[in-house]
Motif scaffolding. Structure first.
Motif, PDB file in Angstrom:
ATOM      1  N   GLN A   1       0.869  -1.180   0.000  1.00 22.51           N
ATOM      2  CA  GLN A   1       0.000   0.000   0.000  1.00 22.51           C
ATOM      3  C   GLN A   1       0.903   1.226   0.000  1.00 22.51           C
ATOM      4  OE1 GLN A   1      -3.053  -0.380   2.948  1.00 22.51           O
ATOM      5  NE2 GLN A   1      -3.937   1.603   2.542  1.00 22.51           N
ATOM      6  N   ASP A   2       0.700   2.121  -0.962  1.00 24.94           N
ATOM      7  CA  ASP A   2       1.637   3.230  -1.176  1.00 24.94           C
ATOM      8  C   ASP A   2       3.041   2.646  -1.293  1.00 24.94           C
ATOM      9  OD1 ASP A   2      -0.570   4.765  -1.018  1.00 24.94           O
ATOM     10  OD2 ASP A   2      -0.151   5.674   0.910  1.00 24.94           O
ATOM     11  N   LYS A   3       3.958   3.169  -0.458  1.00 23.17           N
ATOM     12  CA  LYS A   3       5.341   2.654  -0.551  1.00 23.17           C
ATOM     13  C   LYS A   3       5.598   1.602   0.530  1.00 23.17           C
ATOM     14  CE  LYS A   3       6.782   6.421   2.391  1.00 23.17           C
ATOM     15  NZ  LYS A   3       7.441   7.668   2.562  1.00 23.17           N
ATOM     16  N   PHE A   4       4.543   1.150   1.191  1.00 24.43           N
ATOM     17  CA  PHE A   4       4.720   0.240   2.326  1.00 24.43           C
ATOM     18  C   PHE A   4       4.469  -1.212   1.925  1.00 24.43           C
ATOM     19  CE2 PHE A   4       3.271   4.344   3.963  1.00 24.43           C
ATOM     20  CZ  PHE A   4       4.346   4.655   4.781  1.00 24.43           C
ATOM     21  N   LYS A   5       5.297  -2.089   2.509  1.00 23.62           N
ATOM     22  CA  LYS A   5       5.077  -3.531   2.374  1.00 23.62           C
ATOM     23  C   LYS A   5       4.915  -4.083   3.787  1.00 23.62           C
ATOM     24  CE  LYS A   5       8.673  -4.093  -0.722  1.00 23.62           C
ATOM     25  NZ  LYS A   5       9.684  -4.898  -1.374  1.00 23.62           N
ATOM     26  N   TYR A   6       3.936  -4.946   3.975  1.00 24.43           N
ATOM     27  CA  TYR A   6       3.697  -5.427   5.340  1.00 24.43           C
ATOM     28  C   TYR A   6       2.849  -6.691   5.317  1.00 24.43           C
ATOM     29  CZ  TYR A   6      -0.851  -3.214   4.615  1.00 24.43           C
ATOM     30  OH  TYR A   6      -2.074  -2.876   4.113  1.00 24.43           O
ATOM     31  N   ILE A   7       2.853  -7.353   6.461  1.00 25.74           N
ATOM     32  CA  ILE A   7       1.966  -8.498   6.682  1.00 25.74           C
ATOM     33  C   ILE A   7       0.949  -8.065   7.719  1.00 25.74           C
ATOM     34  CG2 ILE A   7       1.908 -10.712   7.892  1.00 25.74           C
ATOM     35  CD1 ILE A   7       4.471 -11.422   6.570  1.00 25.74           C
ATOM     36  N   GLU A   8      -0.277  -8.497   7.562  1.00 27.95           N
ATOM     37  CA  GLU A   8      -1.326  -8.197   8.551  1.00 27.95           C
ATOM     38  C   GLU A   8      -2.194  -9.440   8.686  1.00 27.95           C
ATOM     39  OE1 GLU A   8      -3.625  -4.125   8.915  1.00 27.95           O
ATOM     40  OE2 GLU A   8      -4.756  -5.466   7.616  1.00 27.95           O
ATOM     41  N   GLU A   9      -2.156 -10.043   9.852  1.00 27.96           N
ATOM     42  CA  GLU A   9      -2.886 -11.295  10.084  1.00 27.96           C
ATOM     43  C   GLU A   9      -3.728 -11.168  11.347  1.00 27.96           C
ATOM     44  OE1 GLU A   9      -2.712 -14.353   8.353  1.00 27.96           O
ATOM     45  OE2 GLU A   9      -1.497 -13.408   6.798  1.00 27.96           O
ATOM     46  N   GLY A  10      -4.991 -11.607  11.275  1.00 30.00           N
ATOM     47  CA  GLY A  10      -5.828 -11.631  12.475  1.00 30.00           C
ATOM     48  C   GLY A  10      -6.572 -10.320  12.680  1.00 30.00           C
ATOM     49  N   GLU A  11      -7.356 -10.311  13.777  1.00 31.52           N
ATOM     50  CA  GLU A  11      -8.176  -9.144  14.120  1.00 31.52           C
ATOM     51  C   GLU A  11      -7.965  -8.813  15.582  1.00 31.52           C
ATOM     52  OE1 GLU A  11      -9.880  -7.048  12.347  1.00 31.52           O
ATOM     53  OE2 GLU A  11      -9.350  -8.149  10.531  1.00 31.52           O
ATOM     54  N   GLY A  12      -8.247  -7.553  15.952  1.00 34.07           N
ATOM     55  CA  GLY A  12      -8.119  -7.143  17.343  1.00 34.07           C
ATOM     56  C   GLY A  12      -7.168  -5.961  17.449  1.00 34.07           C
ATOM     57  N   GLU A  13      -6.684  -5.699  18.651  1.00 32.91           N
ATOM     58  CA  GLU A  13      -5.721  -4.615  18.830  1.00 32.91           C
ATOM     59  C   GLU A  13      -4.454  -4.957  18.045  1.00 32.91           C
ATOM     60  OE1 GLU A  13      -6.881  -2.807  23.199  1.00 32.91           O
ATOM     61  OE2 GLU A  13      -5.266  -4.270  23.102  1.00 32.91           O
ATOM     62  N   PRO A  14      -3.838  -3.947  17.426  1.00 34.85           N
ATOM     63  CA  PRO A  14      -2.637  -4.228  16.641  1.00 34.85           C
ATOM     64  C   PRO A  14      -1.445  -4.615  17.526  1.00 34.85           C
ATOM     65  CG  PRO A  14      -3.583  -2.078  16.074  1.00 34.85           C
ATOM     66  CD  PRO A  14      -4.260  -2.538  17.318  1.00 34.85           C
ATOM     67  N   LEU A  15      -0.802  -5.703  17.159  1.00 27.18           N
ATOM     68  CA  LEU A  15       0.492  -6.094  17.735  1.00 27.18           C
ATOM     69  C   LEU A  15       1.487  -5.900  16.603  1.00 27.18           C
ATOM     70  CD1 LEU A  15       2.265  -7.402  19.942  1.00 27.18           C
ATOM     71  CD2 LEU A  15       1.478  -9.629  19.152  1.00 27.18           C
ATOM     72  N   LEU A  16       2.257  -4.815  16.695  1.00 32.79           N
ATOM     73  CA  LEU A  16       3.089  -4.390  15.575  1.00 32.79           C
ATOM     74  C   LEU A  16       4.543  -4.776  15.848  1.00 32.79           C
ATOM     75  CD1 LEU A  16       2.384  -1.553  13.361  1.00 32.79           C
ATOM     76  CD2 LEU A  16       4.668  -1.430  14.266  1.00 32.79           C
ATOM     77  N   LEU A  17       5.128  -5.565  14.954  1.00 32.28           N
ATOM     78  CA  LEU A  17       6.442  -6.168  15.178  1.00 32.28           C
ATOM     79  C   LEU A  17       7.499  -5.516  14.290  1.00 32.28           C
ATOM     80  CD1 LEU A  17       5.212  -9.899  14.916  1.00 32.28           C
ATOM     81  CD2 LEU A  17       5.107  -8.393  16.908  1.00 32.28           C
ATOM     82  N   LEU A  18       8.589  -5.081  14.912  1.00 32.07           N
ATOM     83  CA  LEU A  18       9.679  -4.450  14.156  1.00 32.07           C
ATOM     84  C   LEU A  18      10.923  -5.327  14.232  1.00 32.07           C
ATOM     85  CD1 LEU A  18       9.280  -0.725  15.332  1.00 32.07           C
ATOM     86  CD2 LEU A  18       8.285  -1.836  13.323  1.00 32.07           C
ATOM     87  N   HIS A  19      11.414  -5.740  13.066  1.00 33.86           N
ATOM     88  CA  HIS A  19      12.560  -6.649  13.022  1.00 33.86           C
ATOM     89  C   HIS A  19      13.875  -5.870  13.110  1.00 33.86           C
ATOM     90  CE1 HIS A  19      13.381  -5.442   8.874  1.00 33.86           C
ATOM     91  NE2 HIS A  19      12.102  -5.604   8.597  1.00 33.86           N
ATOM     92  N   GLY A  20      14.967  -6.611  13.280  1.00 39.27           N
ATOM     93  CA  GLY A  20      16.278  -5.995  13.441  1.00 39.27           C
ATOM     94  C   GLY A  20      17.040  -5.854  12.129  1.00 39.27           C
ATOM     95  N   LEU A  21      18.339  -5.637  12.267  1.00 36.45           N
ATOM     96  CA  LEU A  21      19.189  -5.289  11.137  1.00 36.45           C
ATOM     97  C   LEU A  21      19.267  -6.399  10.097  1.00 36.45           C
ATOM     98  CD1 LEU A  21      20.936  -3.001  10.163  1.00 36.45           C
ATOM     99  CD2 LEU A  21      22.814  -3.858  11.536  1.00 36.45           C
ATOM    100  N   PHE A  22      19.340  -7.636  10.562  1.00 40.88           N
ATOM    101  CA  PHE A  22      19.352  -8.758   9.615  1.00 40.88           C
ATOM    102  C   PHE A  22      18.026  -9.501   9.707  1.00 40.88           C
ATOM    103  CE2 PHE A  22      23.805  -7.842  10.141  1.00 40.88           C
ATOM    104  CZ  PHE A  22      24.287  -7.953   8.855  1.00 40.88           C
ATOM    105  N   GLY A  23      17.008  -8.778  10.147  1.00 38.04           N
ATOM    106  CA  GLY A  23      15.735  -9.422  10.435  1.00 38.04           C
ATOM    107  C   GLY A  23      14.988  -9.808   9.178  1.00 38.04           C
ATOM    108  N   ALA A  24      14.143 -10.810   9.353  1.00 44.58           N
ATOM    109  CA  ALA A  24      13.287 -11.246   8.256  1.00 44.58           C
ATOM    110  C   ALA A  24      11.961 -11.678   8.863  1.00 44.58           C
ATOM    111  CB  ALA A  24      13.939 -12.408   7.513  1.00 44.58           C
TER     112      ALA A  24
END
Length: 258
Positions: A8-31
């Motif tokens: 969406q726009d310039k963003f790439k992301y995964i979104e699974e499930g419903e409810g309050e958002p649990l937003l996960l940020l990966h590290g430098l070599f994260g995947a």
């Protein structure tokens, strides 16, 4: 683990499930693979969101902790999330800290695991030896207590990154930015309930770093996990999910009107 990567726009992301958002940020070599157990466990109760951080896509001037935070902020604004449980591992934890200090309004809780922001032994010290697979393998294994956690797939990913000269320049820029951007003076401003999950055998952000975060962040609790390195959600997923679930359940009890 095949999740749909949304664009969406310039963003790439995964979104699974419903409810309050649990937003996960990966590290430098994260995947994305770093979070597969976490996503599976929490998606029945939460909207689990993993934005892809543009580690290699920003111009060199913005390839910094601050540049990544701006990306996360714009992403949250675009999606209109509220009551976010913001979780970050390693550099992702650092980005989460900068975000909550600048834009606390949409964040309900903060979860840090192996976060930079105070002190870290960088991948950048004797680095990079390009083209030396065994060296990269050893470096990747150092992330974990059990070297077997560094699967061939994971080592291959890191090797591919380190063989790309431009990516290496950007990794070094991010690592240096993280070291320069020390948040020790500001952490007492964080009001949100904060959960710290730390590996007792973390050599990159050692246990004393977890203790220091706990001392400096007012409303924080610290859990150590034995036989675990820098990425507890990968190495001890069951234990990690149990601790996180308990923390989130306590919050939902507190936030329900009596």
């Amino acid at each position: 683990m095949n999740y749909e990567i949304k664009h969406q726009d310039k963003f790439k992301y995964i979104e699974e499930g419903e409810g309050e958002p649990l937003l996960l940020l990966h590290g430098l070599f994260g995947a994305l693979s770093n979070f597969k157990d976490l996503i599976e466990y929490f998606k029945p109760k939460y909207k689990v969101v993993v934005p892809m951080l543009p580690l290699f896509d920003l111009d060199i001037f913005h390839t910094s902790v601050g540049g990544l935070e701006k990306h996360v902020h714009k992403f949250i604004e675009m999606k209109g999330y509220e009551n976010i449980h913001l979780l970050g591992n390693s550099l992702g934890g650092h980005v989460a800290l900068v975000h909550i200090l600048k834009h606390p309004e949409r964040i309900k809780s903060l979860i840090l695991t192996g976060s930079s922001g105070l002190f870290e032994n960088g991948m950048g010290d004797s680095y990079p030896k390009r083209g030396d697979y065994e060296y990269i393998k050893k470096k990747t294994q150092l992330t974990f207590y059990d070297p077997n956690t560094a699967t061939k797939e994971l080592v291959d990913e890191v090797f591919e990154i380190t063989n790309n000269r431009l990516k290496v320049i950007k990794i070094i820029a991010l690592a240096k930015s993280a070291i320069r951007n020390n948040l020790g003076e500001e952490l007492n401003q964080i009001q949100q309930p904060t959960l710290l999950i730390w590996g007792n055998n973390d050599t990159i952000t050692p246990p004393f770093v977890g203790k220091e975060f706990n001392r400096l962040i007012p409303n924080s609790e610290l859990h150590f996990v034995d036989k675990c390195g820098h990425a507890p959600m990968m190495e001890v997923p069951d234990e990690f999910n149990r601790i996180l679930d308990g923390f989130l359940q306590k919050l939902s009890v507190v936030s329900q009107p009596s």
